[in-house]
Design an enzyme around this catalytic site. Structure first.
Site, PDB file in Angstrom:
ATOM      1  N   ARG A   1      38.506  79.557  62.598  1.00 19.49           N
ATOM      2  CA  ARG A   1      37.108  79.363  62.991  1.00 19.49           C
ATOM      3  C   ARG A   1      36.230  78.872  61.861  1.00 19.49           C
ATOM      4  O   ARG A   1      35.134  78.371  62.094  1.00 19.49           O
ATOM      5  CB  ARG A   1      36.536  80.650  63.577  1.00 19.49           C
TER       6      ARG A   1
ATOM      7  N   GLU B   1      34.367  75.355  61.982  1.00 19.06           N
ATOM      8  CA  GLU B   1      33.256  75.105  62.907  1.00 19.06           C
ATOM      9  C   GLU B   1      31.908  75.330  62.253  1.00 19.06           C
ATOM     10  O   GLU B   1      30.926  74.709  62.650  1.00 19.06           O
ATOM     11  CB  GLU B   1      33.405  75.926  64.185  1.00 19.06           C
TER      12      GLU B   1
ATOM     13  N   CYS C   1      45.362  72.240  62.015  1.00 18.25           N
ATOM     14  CA  CYS C   1      44.702  72.891  63.137  1.00 18.25           C
ATOM     15  C   CYS C   1      43.235  72.442  63.251  1.00 18.25           C
ATOM     16  O   CYS C   1      42.948  71.263  63.313  1.00 18.25           O
ATOM     17  CB  CYS C   1      44.861  74.409  62.992  1.00 18.25           C
ATOM     18  N   HIS C   2      42.311  73.403  63.250  1.00 15.19           N
ATOM     19  CA  HIS C   2      40.891  73.093  63.371  1.00 15.19           C
ATOM     20  C   HIS C   2      40.298  72.525  62.086  1.00 15.19           C
ATOM     21  O   HIS C   2      39.118  72.163  62.046  1.00 15.19           O
ATOM     22  CB  HIS C   2      40.112  74.332  63.809  1.00 15.19           C
TER      23      HIS C   2
END
Length: 185
Positions: free
Chosen positions: A88, A91, A117-118
């Site tokens: 997370r 973000e 990944c993110h």
């Protein structure tokens, strides 16, 4: 050996932060792990994402990770490569103008940038992937495309290199991702 910058933050995916950090150190590279708003010897919280039969992953608290360098002292020119873990943290890290400036500086200098990944959310926010083949966690595919990148849907244990960008969908790809990153060094 190379000097590698890792930009990380609270609730980064535990494996995507810990494993590459330790593996690159074990290979003899210097890895500076930094986080905006935190300093050397401060800790970040990590999380562990898992698939348990739901439509998306669940999240559990991971380990604490101690930063070993100062974000405010980072100069991209002093590093050979950049590593961006997922979870997370990306973000909200993508809202930090200095984080984006650092990523842009690495891209402009044609230095290797690895994202898992993110972590691709940081690449898309920095607008540095136009025309590049980029993998990421599938939920990030729309962002990759909107930023002008070509989203590549890989198996979870695969990685792809396009120029100086090395990307992968998730932590099972660490062997491939790290092998490809080190080849660029």
């Amino acid at each position: 050996m190379a000097k590698i910058l890792m930009i990380t933050g609270d609730f980064v995916e535990d494996y995507e932060n810990m494993v590459p950090f330790q593996a690159l150190l074990a290979m003899g590279h210097q890895v500076d792990a930094v986080c905006p708003g935190k300093g050397k010897n401060d800790s970040i919280a990590t999380c562990i994402h898992d698939f348990e039969g739901h439509q998306t992953y669940t999240e559990k608290r991971g380990h604490n990770f101690t930063l070993n360098a100062e974000f405010d002292q980072v100069a991209a020119s002093e590093y050979d490569a950049l590593y961006l873990p997922g979870g997370r943290a990306p973000e909200y890290l993508r809202l930090d103008n200095k984080v984006l400036a650092i990523i842009k500086a690495f891209a402009a200098s044609n230095k290797p940038i690895a994202a898992v990944c993110h972590g691709a959310q940081l690449l898309t926010a920095a607008n540095v992937i136009e025309g590049k083949k980029i993998s990421a966690y599938p939920a990030c595919a729309p962002e990759v495309r909107q930023a002008g990148g070509e989203y590549v849907d890989l198996q979870m244990d695969e990685a792809i290199t396009d120029g100086k960008f090395v990307t992968a969908p998730a932590w099972p790809a660490h062997p491939a991702l790290l092998r490809q990153l080190v080849a660029l060094l």
